[in-house]
Enzyme design. Structure first.
Site, PDB file in Angstrom:
ATOM      1  CG  HIS A 137      12.011   6.686  -0.378  1.00 24.96           C
ATOM      2  ND1 HIS A 137      12.152   5.582   0.276  1.00 24.96           N
ATOM      3  CD2 HIS A 137      11.209   7.349   0.486  1.00 24.96           C
ATOM      4  CE1 HIS A 137      11.577   5.513   1.460  1.00 24.96           C
ATOM      5  NE2 HIS A 137      11.203   6.446   1.502  1.00 24.96           N
TER       6      HIS A 137
ATOM      7  CB  ALA B 166      -2.518   4.388   7.760  1.00 25.69           C
TER       8      ALA B 166
ATOM      9  CD  GLN C 204      -1.980   1.978   1.392  1.00 24.44           C
ATOM     10  OE1 GLN C 204      -3.063   1.647   0.773  1.00 24.44           O
ATOM     11  NE2 GLN C 204      -1.785   3.422   1.452  1.00 24.44           N
ATOM     12  CB  THR C 205       2.468   3.246  -1.839  1.00 19.20           C
ATOM     13  OG1 THR C 205       3.429   4.437  -1.476  1.00 19.20           O
ATOM     14  CG2 THR C 205       2.302   3.151  -3.128  1.00 19.20           C
ATOM     15  NE  ARG C 206       0.190   8.466   3.604  1.00 20.32           N
ATOM     16  CZ  ARG C 206       0.559   9.264   4.552  1.00 20.32           C
ATOM     17  NH1 ARG C 206       0.806  10.471   4.017  1.00 20.32           N
ATOM     18  NH2 ARG C 206       1.251   9.216   5.569  1.00 20.32           N
TER      19      ARG C 206
ATOM     20  CG  HIS D 282       8.884   3.474  -0.495  1.00 19.16           C
ATOM     21  ND1 HIS D 282       8.845   4.735  -0.870  1.00 19.16           N
ATOM     22  CD2 HIS D 282       8.397   3.686   0.590  1.00 19.16           C
ATOM     23  CE1 HIS D 282       8.145   5.700  -0.008  1.00 19.16           C
ATOM     24  NE2 HIS D 282       8.018   5.079   0.840  1.00 19.16           N
TER      25      HIS D 282
ATOM     26  N   GLY E 285       4.233  -1.180   7.089  1.00 19.88           N
ATOM     27  CA  GLY E 285       5.407  -0.314   7.163  1.00 19.88           C
ATOM     28  C   GLY E 285       5.419   0.235   8.405  1.00 19.88           C
ATOM     29  NE  ARG E 286      10.415   4.440  11.847  1.00 19.39           N
ATOM     30  CZ  ARG E 286      10.234   5.642  12.204  1.00 19.39           C
ATOM     31  NH1 ARG E 286       9.501   6.437  11.372  1.00 19.39           N
ATOM     32  NH2 ARG E 286      10.452   6.498  13.263  1.00 19.39           N
TER      33      ARG E 286
END
Lengths: 70, 382
Positions: free
Chosen positions: B197, B289, B191-193, B200, B285-286
């Protein structure tokens, strides 16, 4: 949350109590809920139906090919 | 095998043929609710099974249960309420049992069967969902701006939403077929917004190393000011995949869904949604959200312990950094060197460089990606 009761053999309850204590669960009840949820989810997975017809599958494959995914 | 849909069945609430034509005609006669972009996206996500098992907006019993227990009233994990807010006028004019037309950009897109209209306490909602009532939090701010009542009930979609990124719009039915056709059994979803880099890329490739396929699924739609624009994210990923990924192992598609910035709860929501797309694993991820310092950096990892029945495996990959001694991207678990050798990729630093037109160094961002991002005069949301 509303609650219902289920009965388990005393020996099983003792095992639940020991494992709950060792694993840091609040009480045997909390561990039983955790285990039931995990086991039921696996059983429900097996019962679930796929729900895509052969015609639909073919149609989707064509779209995916058109978009360059396949 | 791809994941089974959440709740066992992929929901489809799409009108077709004559039924659709009839509903389109009748929509003009029904009471009307105009939707924001985010709510319209929620309608489409319900209709296409992204939110399976939901068949519409939450009724009060489910709403309370999600708030209190992070589960629907049938005990299925669900952490973010999918709700439609309405005003006093709606409550006065519409009765439970009525049908209302949901409009987006002046076109009817769905019919909602009103099961319940109920009030809600926005402060309580903010406290439970965002763990703060601070209006400085973007999700809380949006909550306080919403109307005073909620309406719940099943819906049926009668018109597809316009999608500027149609080429990348895939619904769960389609990704499920795609994964099967490619022969993928273990699928890691990301998932990303953000534009990608090197951190990621490291996390994604770490996940791909022990799965069959990587499903990159950025969110498009409303984001807070300072986030990257949707088009920039898509173009940046196109460049990264073209130059650095094995194409047969990656699937890239967009999901129109608003960011809530609800940290841990939203991490679980993101996982459930990707389960519906067929993913078997979900990269958490760290500060997933998160926003500002409202959540602990690894709080989104801890919450998964409460869901042994989620049906998708969370992958907790540590934050990556460049180590001068190791000579590459690593993480704390595999790098023995002290902090002085480590260069951390900070999103804030990266944004600053891009704003100033400076090309980030290669250890932070691939040059092909940086070129794409820098080609935009203004790549940020305002």
């Amino acid at each position: 949350m509303e609650w219902s009761e289920i009965r388990v053999p005393k020996t099983l309850y003792s095992r639940l109590s020991e494992v709950a204590k060792a694993m840091g669960f609040e009480d045997p009840n909390t561990l039983a809920i955790h285990l039931l949820r995990e086991a039921l989810a696996a059983l429900e997975e097996e019962l679930a139906a796929e729900g895509i017809s052969e015609d639909e599958r073919k149609e989707i494959i064509e779209r995916l090919k058109g978009l360059g995914y396949l | 095998m791809v994941s089974r849909p959440h709740g066992g069945r992929l929901v489809e609430r799409l009108a077709s043929g004559r039924a659709r034509e009839r509903l389109l005609k009748e929509a003009g006669e029904m009471p009307r609710v105009d939707l924001s972009e985010g709510l319209a996206a929620d309608v489409a996500n319900v209709a296409h099974g992204v939110y399976s098992p939901l068949e519409g907006f939450l009724t009060e019993e489910d709403f309370r249960s999600v708030l209190e227990n992070m589960r629907l009233s049938n005990d299925l994990p669900w952490t973010i309420p999918i709700v439609l807010d309405v005003g006093e006028e709606f409550k006065r004019d519409v009765r439970e049992g009525d049908e209302v037309a949901l409009f987006y950009k002046d076109r009817p897109i769905a019919i909602l069967y009103v099961e319940e209209i109920y009030s809600w306490n926005k402060e309580e909602y903010a406290k439970k969902i965002f763990k703060t009532t601070d209006p400085g939090h973007p999700g809380v701010k949006k909550t306080y701006q919403r109307k005073d009542f909620l309406v719940g009930g099943p819906l049926i979609q009668i018109e597809e939403l316009p999608e500027p990124f149609e080429r990348y719009r895939l619904w769960p039915k389609e990704t499920r077929v795609l994964f099967k056709e490619r022969g993928w059994k273990r699928i890691a979803a990301f998932q990303t917004r953000n534009v990608p880099h090197r951190g990621h890329e490291y996390v994604q490739k770490a996940a791909l190393t022990f799965t069959d396929g990587l499903f990159i699924n950025p969110l498009v739609g409303w984001k807070k000011p300072g986030d990257f624009k949707d088009e920039v994210i898509i173009k940046a990923y196109e460049a990264l995949i073209k130059h650095y990924y094995p194409k047969e192992s990656v699937a890239f598609s967009v999901l129109r869904m608003e960011m809530r910035y609800a940290g841990p709860r939203e991490a679980v929501h993101h996982a459930i949604v990707r389960k519906n797309f067929g993913a078997t694993h979900f990269i958490v991820g760290r500060d997933h959200a998160g926003v500002g310092s409202y959540y602990g950096p690894y709080e989104a990892w801890d919450i998964f312990k409460e869901f042994p029945d989620l049906g998708i495996t969370p992958l907790f990959v540590r934050e990556a950094f460049y180590c001068k001694k190791c000579g590459g991207m690593v993480n704390e678990k595999i790098c023995p060197h002290p902090e002085e050798y480590r260069i951390r990729i900070s999103g804030t630093k990266l944004r600053k460089m891009i704003t100033e037109g400076i090309k980030p160094p290669e250890y932070m961002m691939r040059p092909e990606v940086a070129e794409v991002v820098l080609s935009y005069e203004d790549p940020f949301v305002h």
